[in-house]
Design a protein around this motif. Structure first.
Motif, PDB file in Angstrom:
ATOM      1  N   PHE A  37       0.859  -1.171   0.000  1.00 50.56           N
ATOM      2  CA  PHE A  37       0.000   0.000   0.000  1.00 50.56           C
ATOM      3  C   PHE A  37       0.905   1.233   0.000  1.00 50.56           C
ATOM      4  CE2 PHE A  37      -4.297  -1.611   0.921  1.00 50.56           C
ATOM      5  CZ  PHE A  37      -4.010  -2.930   1.225  1.00 50.56           C
ATOM      6  N   ARG A  38       0.315   2.375  -0.326  1.00 52.63           N
ATOM      7  CA  ARG A  38       1.069   3.614  -0.229  1.00 52.63           C
ATOM      8  C   ARG A  38       0.162   4.723   0.293  1.00 52.63           C
ATOM      9  NH1 ARG A  38       2.115   4.749  -6.711  1.00 52.63           N
ATOM     10  NH2 ARG A  38      -0.032   5.314  -7.262  1.00 52.63           N
ATOM     11  N   GLN A  39       0.818   5.718   0.862  1.00 49.80           N
ATOM     12  CA  GLN A  39       0.055   6.807   1.466  1.00 49.80           C
ATOM     13  C   GLN A  39       0.836   8.101   1.365  1.00 49.80           C
ATOM     14  OE1 GLN A  39      -0.974   6.153   5.616  1.00 49.80           O
ATOM     15  NE2 GLN A  39      -2.845   7.352   5.388  1.00 49.80           N
ATOM     16  N   THR A  40       0.107   9.175   1.035  1.00 47.89           N
ATOM     17  CA  THR A  40       0.668  10.516   1.036  1.00 47.89           C
ATOM     18  C   THR A  40      -0.075  11.336   2.079  1.00 47.89           C
ATOM     19  OG1 THR A  40      -0.823  11.113  -0.770  1.00 47.89           O
ATOM     20  CG2 THR A  40       1.414  10.448  -1.367  1.00 47.89           C
ATOM     21  N   PRO A  41       0.526  12.417   2.552  1.00 45.54           N
ATOM     22  CA  PRO A  41      -0.109  13.207   3.620  1.00 45.54           C
ATOM     23  C   PRO A  41      -1.507  13.675   3.238  1.00 45.54           C
ATOM     24  CG  PRO A  41       2.178  13.845   3.363  1.00 45.54           C
ATOM     25  CD  PRO A  41       1.872  12.910   2.231  1.00 45.54           C
ATOM     26  N   GLY A  42      -2.430  13.471   4.151  1.00 42.83           N
ATOM     27  CA  GLY A  42      -3.798  13.913   3.939  1.00 42.83           C
ATOM     28  C   GLY A  42      -4.652  12.986   3.105  1.00 42.83           C
ATOM     29  N   LYS A  43      -4.067  11.901   2.652  1.00 45.38           N
ATOM     30  CA  LYS A  43      -4.831  10.961   1.832  1.00 45.38           C
ATOM     31  C   LYS A  43      -4.929   9.604   2.515  1.00 45.38           C
ATOM     32  CE  LYS A  43      -4.046  12.976  -2.716  1.00 45.38           C
ATOM     33  NZ  LYS A  43      -3.672  12.694  -4.134  1.00 45.38           N
ATOM     34  N   GLU A  44      -5.914   8.831   2.105  1.00 47.36           N
ATOM     35  CA  GLU A  44      -6.066   7.491   2.654  1.00 47.36           C
ATOM     36  C   GLU A  44      -5.004   6.558   2.060  1.00 47.36           C
ATOM     37  OE1 GLU A  44     -10.893   7.508   3.494  1.00 47.36           O
ATOM     38  OE2 GLU A  44     -10.040   6.130   2.024  1.00 47.36           O
ATOM     39  N   ARG A  45      -4.729   5.514   2.817  1.00 45.33           N
ATOM     40  CA  ARG A  45      -3.793   4.518   2.342  1.00 45.33           C
ATOM     41  C   ARG A  45      -4.433   3.772   1.169  1.00 45.33           C
ATOM     42  NH1 ARG A  45      -0.482   1.475   6.984  1.00 45.33           N
ATOM     43  NH2 ARG A  45      -0.304   3.685   7.520  1.00 45.33           N
ATOM     44  N   GLU A  46      -3.690   3.625   0.077  1.00 42.09           N
ATOM     45  CA  GLU A  46      -4.264   3.002  -1.108  1.00 42.09           C
ATOM     46  C   GLU A  46      -3.516   1.734  -1.501  1.00 42.09           C
ATOM     47  OE1 GLU A  46      -4.071   5.160  -4.779  1.00 42.09           O
ATOM     48  OE2 GLU A  46      -1.938   5.635  -4.578  1.00 42.09           O
TER      49      GLU A  46
END
Length: 123
Positions: A37-46
């Motif tokens: 999975f990956r995640q960027t600030p302010g976003k849900e883990r995808e």
């Protein structure tokens, strides 16, 4: 105690390649589907990619299909994510995850997580 430890993140230019690894311990590795999975600030883990316990089935998000390849080595209890043709939008913290038996695109359905590794793609 179950541990998933990612490694291999870093800074790469757009169009370049990077491989991240996830070493597992404390679990019956072959009983678990593995995923990235990956995640960027302010976003849900995808969900990025997942692989069945045999390694025979792989699943990818549309955004990475054809560029990323997930694999696993059950003898080494390690999974990998080979990332090619990287784009700036691939910049994120990448997490390794384990789920009993089957791959699932929902992060809440995973049993164990690594601490994450930063991947940064410069334009």
């Amino acid at each position: 105690q179950v541990q998933l430890v990612e490694s291999g993140g870093g800074l790469v230019q757009a169009g370049g390649s990077l491989r991240v690894s996830c070493a597992s311990s404390g679990l019956t590795f072959i009983s678990y589907a593995m995923a990235w999975f990956r995640q960027t600030p302010g976003k849900e883990r995808e969900f990025v990619a997942g692989i069945s316990w045999t390694g025979g089935n792989q699943y990818y998000a549309d955004s990475v299909k054809g560029r990323f390849t997930i694999s696993r080595d059950n003898a080494k209890m390690t999974q990998y994510l080979q990332m090619n043709s990287l784009k700036p939008e691939d910049t994120a913290v990448y997490y390794c995850a384990a789920r009993w038996e089957r791959v699932d695109p929902s992060p809440q359905n995973y049993d164990y997580w690594g601490q994450g590794t930063q991947v940064t793609v410069s334009s």
